[in-house]
Design a protein around this motif. Structure first.
Motif, PDB file in Angstrom:
ATOM      1  N   SER A 160       1.889  -1.410  -5.314  1.00 29.06           N
ATOM      2  CA  SER A 160       2.451  -2.347  -6.045  1.00 29.06           C
ATOM      3  C   SER A 160       1.552  -3.745  -5.730  1.00 29.06           C
ATOM      4  CB  SER A 160       3.750  -2.594  -6.184  1.00 29.06           C
ATOM      5  OG  SER A 160       4.089  -3.212  -4.868  1.00 29.06           O
ATOM      6  N   LEU A 161       1.573  -4.566  -6.750  1.00 31.48           N
ATOM      7  CA  LEU A 161       0.889  -6.020  -6.473  1.00 31.48           C
ATOM      8  C   LEU A 161       1.855  -6.939  -6.796  1.00 31.48           C
ATOM      9  CD1 LEU A 161      -2.645  -6.177  -8.068  1.00 31.48           C
ATOM     10  CD2 LEU A 161      -2.251  -6.253  -5.710  1.00 31.48           C
ATOM     11  N   GLN A 162       2.055  -8.139  -5.911  1.00 34.77           N
ATOM     12  CA  GLN A 162       2.785  -9.075  -6.173  1.00 34.77           C
ATOM     13  C   GLN A 162       2.347 -10.323  -6.274  1.00 34.77           C
ATOM     14  OE1 GLN A 162       6.531  -9.451  -4.121  1.00 34.77           O
ATOM     15  NE2 GLN A 162       6.878 -11.490  -4.717  1.00 34.77           N
ATOM     16  N   PRO A 163       2.077 -11.215  -7.530  1.00 32.32           N
ATOM     17  CA  PRO A 163       1.308 -12.375  -7.267  1.00 32.32           C
ATOM     18  C   PRO A 163       2.173 -13.377  -6.373  1.00 32.32           C
ATOM     19  CG  PRO A 163       1.573 -11.633  -9.677  1.00 32.32           C
ATOM     20  CD  PRO A 163       2.233 -10.939  -8.844  1.00 32.32           C
ATOM     21  N   MET A 164       1.301 -14.121  -5.867  1.00 32.30           N
ATOM     22  CA  MET A 164       1.801 -15.229  -4.904  1.00 32.30           C
ATOM     23  C   MET A 164       1.527 -16.541  -5.459  1.00 32.30           C
ATOM     24  SD  MET A 164       1.067 -13.678  -1.301  1.00 32.30           S
ATOM     25  CE  MET A 164       1.670 -14.797  -0.365  1.00 32.30           C
ATOM     26  N   THR A 165       2.452 -17.485  -5.620  1.00 35.81           N
ATOM     27  CA  THR A 165       1.985 -19.023  -6.298  1.00 35.81           C
ATOM     28  C   THR A 165       1.042 -19.736  -5.196  1.00 35.81           C
ATOM     29  OG1 THR A 165       3.840 -19.692  -5.239  1.00 35.81           O
ATOM     30  CG2 THR A 165       3.933 -19.180  -7.844  1.00 35.81           C
ATOM     31  N   SER A 166      -0.216 -19.997  -6.051  1.00 28.61           N
ATOM     32  CA  SER A 166      -1.038 -20.614  -5.263  1.00 28.61           C
ATOM     33  C   SER A 166      -0.786 -22.208  -5.151  1.00 28.61           C
ATOM     34  CB  SER A 166      -2.606 -20.563  -6.123  1.00 28.61           C
ATOM     35  OG  SER A 166      -2.473 -21.139  -7.169  1.00 28.61           O
ATOM     36  N   ARG A 167      -1.096 -22.944  -4.255  1.00 26.04           N
ATOM     37  CA  ARG A 167      -0.599 -24.144  -3.954  1.00 26.04           C
ATOM     38  C   ARG A 167      -1.650 -25.142  -4.860  1.00 26.04           C
ATOM     39  NH1 ARG A 167      -3.813 -22.098  -0.212  1.00 26.04           N
ATOM     40  NH2 ARG A 167      -5.686 -22.905   0.368  1.00 26.04           N
ATOM     41  N   ASP A 168      -2.497 -24.975  -5.381  1.00 28.08           N
ATOM     42  CA  ASP A 168      -3.114 -25.694  -6.549  1.00 28.08           C
ATOM     43  C   ASP A 168      -2.933 -25.150  -7.977  1.00 28.08           C
ATOM     44  OD1 ASP A 168      -6.571 -24.024  -6.020  1.00 28.08           O
ATOM     45  OD2 ASP A 168      -4.585 -23.141  -6.552  1.00 28.08           O
TER      46      ASP A 168
ATOM     47  N   HIS B 105       0.737  -1.304   0.111  1.00 29.22           N
ATOM     48  CA  HIS B 105       0.119   0.055  -0.039  1.00 29.22           C
ATOM     49  C   HIS B 105       0.832   1.281  -0.030  1.00 29.22           C
ATOM     50  CE1 HIS B 105      -3.555  -2.450   1.013  1.00 29.22           C
ATOM     51  NE2 HIS B 105      -2.793  -3.195   1.424  1.00 29.22           N
ATOM     52  N   THR B 106       0.283   2.498  -0.377  1.00 31.36           N
ATOM     53  CA  THR B 106       1.030   3.698  -0.315  1.00 31.36           C
ATOM     54  C   THR B 106       1.640   4.063   1.114  1.00 31.36           C
ATOM     55  OG1 THR B 106      -1.061   4.935  -0.252  1.00 31.36           O
ATOM     56  CG2 THR B 106      -0.062   4.513  -2.458  1.00 31.36           C
ATOM     57  N   SER B 107       0.770   3.699   1.961  1.00 41.12           N
ATOM     58  CA  SER B 107       1.284   3.906   3.293  1.00 41.12           C
ATOM     59  C   SER B 107       2.564   3.096   3.791  1.00 41.12           C
ATOM     60  CB  SER B 107       0.066   3.514   4.497  1.00 41.12           C
ATOM     61  OG  SER B 107      -0.199   2.016   4.243  1.00 41.12           O
ATOM     62  N   GLY B 108       3.065   2.230   2.968  1.00 39.41           N
ATOM     63  CA  GLY B 108       4.037   1.245   3.248  1.00 39.41           C
ATOM     64  C   GLY B 108       3.744  -0.149   3.918  1.00 39.41           C
ATOM     65  N   GLU B 109       2.322  -0.196   4.435  1.00 34.52           N
ATOM     66  CA  GLU B 109       1.732  -1.205   5.065  1.00 34.52           C
ATOM     67  C   GLU B 109       1.673  -2.497   3.703  1.00 34.52           C
ATOM     68  OE1 GLU B 109      -2.284  -3.019   7.122  1.00 34.52           O
ATOM     69  OE2 GLU B 109      -2.311  -1.041   6.200  1.00 34.52           O
ATOM     70  N   GLU B 110       1.816  -3.692   4.309  1.00 35.60           N
ATOM     71  CA  GLU B 110       1.876  -5.145   3.236  1.00 35.60           C
ATOM     72  C   GLU B 110       0.839  -5.905   3.818  1.00 35.60           C
ATOM     73  OE1 GLU B 110       5.488  -7.130   3.065  1.00 35.60           O
ATOM     74  OE2 GLU B 110       6.387  -5.568   1.464  1.00 35.60           O
ATOM     75  N   THR B 111      -0.073  -6.306   2.931  1.00 40.83           N
ATOM     76  CA  THR B 111      -1.037  -7.103   3.182  1.00 40.83           C
ATOM     77  C   THR B 111      -1.197  -8.178   2.192  1.00 40.83           C
ATOM     78  OG1 THR B 111      -2.756  -5.943   1.961  1.00 40.83           O
ATOM     79  CG2 THR B 111      -2.555  -5.276   4.322  1.00 40.83           C
ATOM     80  N   VAL B 112      -1.965  -9.244   2.497  1.00 41.66           N
ATOM     81  CA  VAL B 112      -1.987 -10.526   1.526  1.00 41.66           C
ATOM     82  C   VAL B 112      -3.597 -10.621   1.034  1.00 41.66           C
ATOM     83  CG1 VAL B 112      -2.019 -12.824   1.063  1.00 41.66           C
ATOM     84  CG2 VAL B 112      -0.132 -11.706   2.212  1.00 41.66           C
ATOM     85  N   GLN B 113      -3.786 -10.508  -0.222  1.00 38.54           N
ATOM     86  CA  GLN B 113      -5.168 -10.629  -0.466  1.00 38.54           C
ATOM     87  C   GLN B 113      -5.575 -11.519  -1.471  1.00 38.54           C
ATOM     88  OE1 GLN B 113      -7.466  -7.959   0.466  1.00 38.54           O
ATOM     89  NE2 GLN B 113      -5.735  -6.778   1.471  1.00 38.54           N
ATOM     90  N   THR B 114      -6.574 -12.538  -1.251  1.00 40.47           N
ATOM     91  CA  THR B 114      -6.953 -13.628  -1.892  1.00 40.47           C
ATOM     92  C   THR B 114      -8.439 -13.119  -2.791  1.00 40.47           C
ATOM     93  OG1 THR B 114      -5.853 -14.770  -0.602  1.00 40.47           O
ATOM     94  CG2 THR B 114      -7.426 -15.889  -1.927  1.00 40.47           C
ATOM     95  N   VAL B 115      -8.228 -13.531  -4.019  1.00 39.16           N
ATOM     96  CA  VAL B 115      -9.357 -13.098  -4.773  1.00 39.16           C
ATOM     97  C   VAL B 115      -9.609 -14.386  -5.499  1.00 39.16           C
ATOM     98  CG1 VAL B 115     -10.296 -11.700  -6.695  1.00 39.16           C
ATOM     99  CG2 VAL B 115      -8.692 -10.852  -5.188  1.00 39.16           C
ATOM    100  N   VAL B 116     -11.088 -14.819  -5.392  1.00 37.47           N
ATOM    101  CA  VAL B 116     -11.580 -15.960  -6.468  1.00 37.47           C
ATOM    102  C   VAL B 116     -11.997 -15.263  -7.871  1.00 37.47           C
ATOM    103  CG1 VAL B 116     -13.386 -17.852  -6.683  1.00 37.47           C
ATOM    104  CG2 VAL B 116     -12.309 -17.085  -4.450  1.00 37.47           C
ATOM    105  N   SER B 117     -11.541 -15.985  -8.936  1.00 36.96           N
ATOM    106  CA  SER B 117     -11.647 -15.536 -10.211  1.00 36.96           C
ATOM    107  C   SER B 117     -11.324 -16.480 -11.084  1.00 36.96           C
ATOM    108  CB  SER B 117     -10.735 -14.251 -10.496  1.00 36.96           C
ATOM    109  OG  SER B 117     -11.110 -13.645 -11.675  1.00 36.96           O
TER     110      SER B 117
END
Length: 55
Positions: free
Chosen positions: A44-52, A13-25
């Motif tokens: 910025s967004l960085q994709p995380m590899t999903s386990r499936d 986030h622009t505040s410097g905070e990092e969160t993990v967001q999960t979206v079903v799509s």
């Protein structure tokens, strides 16, 4: 029928905070654009590899 999958992103986030967001799509691109619509302070967004995820 189109298969729904979970996509997780590390969001900086622009505040410097990092969160993990999960979206079903149906695709990573749609999941990413949904996050940009829902979260207004994304630096910025960085994709995380999903386990499936099939390679």
């Amino acid at each position: 029928m189109t298969e729904l999958r979970e996509f997780s992103f590390l969001v900086l986030h622009t505040s410097g905070e990092e969160t993990v967001q999960t979206v079903v799509s149906t695709s990573q691109d749609l999941a990413e654009s949904a996050l940009y619509r829902w979260i207004t302070d994304i630096k910025s967004l960085q994709p995380m590899t999903s386990r499936d995820e099939e390679q």
